[in-house]
Write a protein that holds these residues in place. Structure first.
Motif, PDB file in Angstrom:
ATOM      1  N   ALA A 165       1.777   7.290  -6.460  1.00 43.33           N
ATOM      2  CA  ALA A 165       0.934   8.307  -6.754  1.00 43.33           C
ATOM      3  C   ALA A 165       1.236   9.608  -6.262  1.00 43.33           C
ATOM      4  N   GLY A 166       2.497   9.637  -5.636  1.00 42.54           N
ATOM      5  CA  GLY A 166       3.177  10.748  -5.340  1.00 42.54           C
ATOM      6  C   GLY A 166       2.696  11.285  -4.039  1.00 42.54           C
ATOM      7  N   GLN A 167       2.204  10.265  -3.343  1.00 39.97           N
ATOM      8  CA  GLN A 167       1.522  10.824  -1.926  1.00 39.97           C
ATOM      9  C   GLN A 167       2.352  10.134  -0.775  1.00 39.97           C
ATOM     10  N   TYR A 168       3.526  11.074  -0.628  1.00 41.74           N
ATOM     11  CA  TYR A 168       4.809  10.666   0.313  1.00 41.74           C
ATOM     12  C   TYR A 168       4.354  10.417   1.616  1.00 41.74           C
ATOM     13  N   ASP A 169       3.575  11.345   2.246  1.00 44.16           N
ATOM     14  CA  ASP A 169       3.139  11.252   3.715  1.00 44.16           C
ATOM     15  C   ASP A 169       2.272   9.843   3.981  1.00 44.16           C
ATOM     16  N   SER A 170       1.595   9.452   3.106  1.00 47.48           N
ATOM     17  CA  SER A 170       0.730   8.246   3.390  1.00 47.48           C
ATOM     18  C   SER A 170       1.482   7.248   3.188  1.00 47.48           C
ATOM     19  N   ALA A 171       2.601   7.364   2.144  1.00 46.91           N
ATOM     20  CA  ALA A 171       3.213   6.134   1.698  1.00 46.91           C
ATOM     21  C   ALA A 171       4.294   5.984   2.849  1.00 46.91           C
ATOM     22  N   THR A 172       4.724   6.923   3.722  1.00 50.31           N
ATOM     23  CA  THR A 172       5.650   6.758   4.593  1.00 50.31           C
ATOM     24  C   THR A 172       4.995   6.009   5.952  1.00 50.31           C
ATOM     25  N   ILE A 173       3.733   6.810   6.099  1.00 56.40           N
ATOM     26  CA  ILE A 173       3.078   5.882   7.121  1.00 56.40           C
ATOM     27  C   ILE A 173       2.897   4.372   7.301  1.00 56.40           C
ATOM     28  N   TYR A 174       2.587   4.059   5.890  1.00 58.41           N
ATOM     29  CA  TYR A 174       2.336   2.470   5.794  1.00 58.41           C
ATOM     30  C   TYR A 174       3.497   1.781   5.559  1.00 58.41           C
ATOM     31  N   LEU A 200       0.924  -1.054  -0.177  1.00 59.34           N
ATOM     32  CA  LEU A 200      -0.024  -0.079   0.020  1.00 59.34           C
ATOM     33  C   LEU A 200       0.872   1.258  -0.068  1.00 59.34           C
ATOM     34  N   GLY A 201       1.760   1.044   0.738  1.00 59.76           N
ATOM     35  CA  GLY A 201       2.813   2.286   0.774  1.00 59.76           C
ATOM     36  C   GLY A 201       3.325   2.508  -0.554  1.00 59.76           C
ATOM     37  N   ILE A 213      11.914   8.007  -0.975  1.00 59.23           N
ATOM     38  CA  ILE A 213      10.772   9.170  -0.376  1.00 59.23           C
ATOM     39  C   ILE A 213      11.735  10.367  -0.056  1.00 59.23           C
ATOM     40  N   ALA A 214      12.606  10.193   1.001  1.00 59.07           N
ATOM     41  CA  ALA A 214      13.551  10.989   1.541  1.00 59.07           C
ATOM     42  C   ALA A 214      14.399  11.691   0.488  1.00 59.07           C
ATOM     43  N   ARG A 215      14.860  10.917  -0.504  1.00 63.26           N
ATOM     44  CA  ARG A 215      15.744  11.683  -1.690  1.00 63.26           C
ATOM     45  C   ARG A 215      14.701  12.560  -2.421  1.00 63.26           C
ATOM     46  N   ALA A 216      13.216  12.102  -2.631  1.00 59.42           N
ATOM     47  CA  ALA A 216      12.356  12.883  -3.309  1.00 59.42           C
ATOM     48  C   ALA A 216      11.988  14.083  -2.716  1.00 59.42           C
ATOM     49  N   GLN A 217      12.057  13.954  -1.192  1.00 58.35           N
ATOM     50  CA  GLN A 217      11.640  15.209  -0.522  1.00 58.35           C
ATOM     51  C   GLN A 217      13.117  16.080  -0.238  1.00 58.35           C
ATOM     52  N   GLY A 218      14.065  15.675  -0.680  1.00 60.92           N
ATOM     53  CA  GLY A 218      15.345  16.485  -0.546  1.00 60.92           C
ATOM     54  C   GLY A 218      16.044  16.184   0.605  1.00 60.92           C
ATOM     55  N   ASP A 219      15.528  15.424   1.499  1.00 58.18           N
ATOM     56  CA  ASP A 219      16.311  15.113   2.813  1.00 58.18           C
ATOM     57  C   ASP A 219      17.714  13.852   2.375  1.00 58.18           C
ATOM     58  N   ILE A 220      18.479  14.419   2.235  1.00 54.03           N
ATOM     59  CA  ILE A 220      19.747  13.482   1.638  1.00 54.03           C
ATOM     60  C   ILE A 220      20.165  12.914   3.032  1.00 54.03           C
ATOM     61  N   SER A 221      20.416  13.499   4.115  1.00 56.34           N
ATOM     62  CA  SER A 221      20.861  12.636   5.192  1.00 56.34           C
ATOM     63  C   SER A 221      20.174  11.481   5.557  1.00 56.34           C
ATOM     64  N   ARG A 222      18.648  11.627   5.446  1.00 63.31           N
ATOM     65  CA  ARG A 222      17.933  10.621   5.893  1.00 63.31           C
ATOM     66  C   ARG A 222      17.932   9.398   4.829  1.00 63.31           C
ATOM     67  N   SER A 223      18.127   9.936   3.501  1.00 65.59           N
ATOM     68  CA  SER A 223      17.940   8.934   2.543  1.00 65.59           C
ATOM     69  C   SER A 223      19.221   8.044   2.587  1.00 65.59           C
ATOM     70  N   LEU A 224      20.159   8.716   2.894  1.00 74.28           N
ATOM     71  CA  LEU A 224      21.610   7.898   2.962  1.00 74.28           C
ATOM     72  C   LEU A 224      21.617   6.950   4.480  1.00 74.28           C
ATOM     73  N   ASN A 225      20.973   7.399   5.313  1.00 75.28           N
ATOM     74  CA  ASN A 225      20.883   6.480   6.456  1.00 75.28           C
ATOM     75  C   ASN A 225      19.709   5.438   6.067  1.00 75.28           C
ATOM     76  N   MET A 226      18.550   5.710   5.457  1.00 76.54           N
ATOM     77  CA  MET A 226      17.748   4.325   4.890  1.00 76.54           C
ATOM     78  C   MET A 226      18.391   3.680   3.979  1.00 76.54           C
ATOM     79  N   GLU A 227      19.303   4.167   3.107  1.00 78.17           N
ATOM     80  CA  GLU A 227      20.020   3.262   1.934  1.00 78.17           C
ATOM     81  C   GLU A 227      21.101   2.252   2.876  1.00 78.17           C
ATOM     82  N   GLN A 228      21.536   2.627   3.918  1.00 78.70           N
ATOM     83  CA  GLN A 228      22.758   2.070   4.710  1.00 78.70           C
ATOM     84  C   GLN A 228      21.695   0.779   5.308  1.00 78.70           C
TER      85      GLN A 228
END
Length: 576
Positions: free
Chosen positions: A272-281, A265-266, A304-319
């Motif tokens: 669909a571009g609905q990142y908040d709902s995607a993050t929740i699920y 579902l996420g 999602i973090a990369r799409a929102q411009g949060d590079i630090s969180r994106s790197l953390n998630m990739e790790q």
């Protein structure tokens, strides 16, 4: 007498009872088994309510262990202890009942699957497959294929999994089992999806969806919607992806712990571009114990973090994604499954070889015994037939000899009458009228004499031997039968009583074969038959005739020698 008969019947009944093993299961167990397919929850409650002390026989205890394991499996209860199913395995292995053995090995494989021992599960499923095929149980075979195929799919043996699900689909069509057909099509669609064959995947999944109206099981419908949602996420069709993901979620019984559904579902909301709902699920799915689910969740959170411009969180998630990817790879049991398949195949080939060897020896022994028996029977039959034929031949020979002597005696009498009549005709004191009457009577006696001579010939051993030579040549092209010199002398004596031919032979110095040929001319044998009796070729026959004519100082004409000889004999008889 009646008491003896009753006693004998009683003894036979006891022996049959002792030799025939029947299994009368507890009636509650049989009832629970009948409910298993349509109402597995009711079957489970019934089995759990059976007191242990009521299961008095090994058969009942084994049957109960089998059914309770099956009921738990059908009610989606994870089983991590295989001690219960082992009770059933030991019993049915000892009974060598292919159908029941197939059921227990299938359930044992399902318990191994729940324990995440996929290698052992495949081993048990392969064993169950062989047994189900021997028992001809296609219903069970379809379930085995569905479960074994899923393990191959999880371990990324896509070609193997696809092959198994295709077999399951064929079984479902034969059995008209819509549920199995939908599951098989959905899994084939998933396999095509992970191989990036999107058109083939969509075709299979839409075919499965078109059959959903014929089933009531929400779990089956949810699996199809889940696969369609994942397909449309991959193909970028966000509206369809979200619709199918929501339909899947609505069909979940436990909406608090459906971690894979949360992830799907996420994914659909992300597409669909609905990142908040995607993050929740997606974050809800992280509570799963599955490394592969967490791996996919962290990968999507990094996107999602990369799409929102949060590079630090994106790197953390990739790790975190890389960590769980390694763990997921380590949890794969591909090597063990391959080794298990190789071991089972080797054992199967060895068993097959031993079976063929045993069967080969059995057939050889049977063939030898049958051969000996056949030879004995054939020899016995041959000897009997030979004895019968010999008796018939002796009787026939005896009868022919009797007839031969009778006809010969009658011929002798006719010859005496002819001689007496000829003597009277010669006498001068009888008048012409009497002479004419006697001449007519003489002609009549001569004709009767000729008929009798032919009969004598027919009853002759030599003449019958000649016919045997002709018969052999007709059937086999050659005859091993040959006339002796004595037989030829007897034959010539039977053909001609006046000795005119024998005198001609001496006068013109005919050879032995030439003389015999002349006598054969006074029989009814054809040219070909004369050749067969004398064992000469066609050219030799004509050369024989030419030599005879030359010795007699007469011109040779084809097929005229017989007439010539007959005219000589008749003129000689007239002069006499």
């Amino acid at each position: 007498m009646r008491k003896r008969t009753i006693a004998l019947i009683a003894i036979l009944t006891a022996l049959l009872a002792a030799c025939t093993e029947t299994t009368g299961y507890n009636t509650t167990l049989v009832q629970a088994d009948s409910l298993m397919a349509s109402h597995p929850d009711s079957a489970l409650r019934m089995l759990q309510g059976i007191p242990a002390e009521s299961l008095k026989t090994k058969a009942d205890r084994a049957y109960h262990a089998l059914l309770l394991t099956q009921a738990r499996d059908k009610n989606y209860i994870v089983q991590t202890d295989d001690s219960l199913i082992r009770i059933a395995v030991r019993y049915y292995d000892s009974m060598r009942d292919n159908r029941m053995q197939a059921r227990v090995y299938y359930l044992w494989g399902s318990v191994c699957r729940d324990k995440n021992r996929q290698t052992e599960a495949i081993e048990k499923y392969i064993r169950a497959t062989d047994l189900a095929q021997k028992a001809g149980d296609e219903v069970l075979l379809g379930r085995i294929y569905a479960n074994a195929g899923y393990i191959y799919y999880l371990q990324k043996f896509y070609a193997k999994a696809d092959s198994i699900y295709r077999q399951a689909e064929q079984i479902s069509i034969r059995l008209k089992d819509t549920s199995l057909q939908i599951s098989s099509l959905a899994m084939q669609g998933n396999i095509q999806l992970y191989q990036k064959k999107y058109q083939q995947a969509e075709k299979k999944l839409l075919q499965a969806e078109s059959l959903l109206k014929e089933v009531r099981q929400d779990a089956i419908k949810a699996n199809v919607f889940s696969a369609l949602g994942a397909l449309y996420v991959r193909t970028g069709e966000s509206t369809k992806a979200l619709r199918y993901a929501k339909q899947n979620f609505k069909l979940q019984k436990d909406t608090l712990h459906c971690y894979r559904t949360f992830l799907e579902l996420g994914d659909a909301y992300y597409q669909a571009g609905q990142y908040d709902s995607a993050t929740i699920y997606i974050r809800k799915s992280l509570a799963s114990s599955s490394y592969s689910t967490k791996e996919a969740a962290y990968m999507r959170l990094a996107d999602i973090a990369r799409a929102q411009g949060d590079i630090s969180r994106s790197l953390n998630m990739e790790q975190l994604y890389s960590t769980y990817k390694d763990s997921a790879n380590l949890s794969q049991q591909r090597t063990g499954i391959i080794e298990t398949e190789q071991t089972i195949e080797m054992l199967h080939q060895q068993t097959l070889y031993e079976s063929y060897l045993k069967e080969y020896r059995y057939y050889i022994l049977c063939s030898i015994l049958i051969g000996i028996g056949s030879i004995y029977l054939l020899r016995k039959r041959y000897l009997k037939k030979f004895h019968q034929q010999r008796q018939k031949a002796l009787l026939k020979e005896k009868e022919l000899r009797r007839q031969y002597l009778s006809v010969k005696e009658e011929t002798k009498q006719k010859e005496e009458q002819i001689a007496a009549l000829q003597q009277k005709i010669i006498q001068q004191y009888i008048d012409e009228v009497q002479k004419e009457q006697m001449q007519k009577e003489l002609e009549k006696l001569n004709k009767q004499h000729i008929v009798l001579l032919k009969k004598v010939l027919e009853y002759s051993d030599v003449y019958n031997k000649m016919k045997k030579i002709i018969s052999d040549c007709k059937e086999h092209g050659i005859s091993k039968v040959t006339l002796t010199d004595d037989e030829w002398i007897r034959f010539m004596a039977e053909i001609e009583k006046t000795d005119i031919l024998s005198k001609l032979a001496v006068e013109y110095k005919f050879s032995k074969n030439e003389t015999r040929y002349c006598y054969l001319l006074f029989t009814d044998f054809s040219i070909k038959e004369r050749m067969q009796i004398l064992k000469i070729a066609h050219a030799t026959l004509y050369r024989t005739e030419q030599r005879i004519c030359k010795k007699m100082n007469v011109p040779y004409q084809a097929n005229e020698l017989q007439k010539l000889l007959k005219s000589i004999i008749n003129s000689t008889l007239t002069d006499v």
